[in-house]
Write a protein that holds these residues in place. Sequence first.
Motif, PDB file in Angstrom:
ATOM      1  N   LYS A 191      18.982  11.310   9.686  1.00 36.55           N
ATOM      2  CA  LYS A 191      19.159  10.327   8.717  1.00 36.55           C
ATOM      3  C   LYS A 191      20.476  10.490   7.827  1.00 36.55           C
ATOM      4  O   LYS A 191      21.268   9.767   7.603  1.00 36.55           O
TER       5      LYS A 191
ATOM      6  N   GLU B 250      24.126   8.671   7.642  1.00 42.66           N
ATOM      7  CA  GLU B 250      24.912   8.244   6.268  1.00 42.66           C
ATOM      8  C   GLU B 250      26.185   8.857   6.372  1.00 42.66           C
ATOM      9  O   GLU B 250      27.198   8.023   5.899  1.00 42.66           O
TER      10      GLU B 250
ATOM     11  N   ALA C 133      28.147   6.362   8.400  1.00 43.99           N
ATOM     12  CA  ALA C 133      27.956   5.063   8.387  1.00 43.99           C
ATOM     13  C   ALA C 133      29.028   4.011   8.476  1.00 43.99           C
ATOM     14  O   ALA C 133      28.936   2.913   8.941  1.00 43.99           O
TER      15      ALA C 133
END
Length: 144
Positions: free
Chosen positions: A115, A119, A122
């Motif tokens: 995760k 990010e 992104a």
Amino acid sequence: MSASLSAIRVLPSWLLDRAAAHGRALVAEALAAEGMKMWHHVALSAVSDLGPLAQAELGRRIRLDPKDLVGVLNDLQSAGLVVREPDPGDRRKNAVSITAEGHRLLKRCERAAHKANDELLASFSAAEREQFMGLLIRISGTDG
């Protein structure tokens, strides 16, 4: 003669270092939410992938100084995430194995790290991520 700061800031090595530092900070924050530190995660992941293995071999594989590794393993063992037992092949050595709780925490940490990396990347499209990863692999000297 020294390079100016503005010239340094456009060097690929400088930019890679800055990107890596940002990525490490994101992952460290995500791991901290799981109660894990970066080297603890590295060691636990290696034990999961390679274990059981001799403590000295673990240190060589993850390139961590033996003195530092002892502290990391002490912490992991105290938390019930790994066990150190005499190596069946050489009783003078300790073999490190991951516990069921270690596996559970590692899965949570892996999700958190993915995760955090999502990010980090992104702003990239899926195609840009694939290309970026390919380029990083090429210049890192690893095979992925």
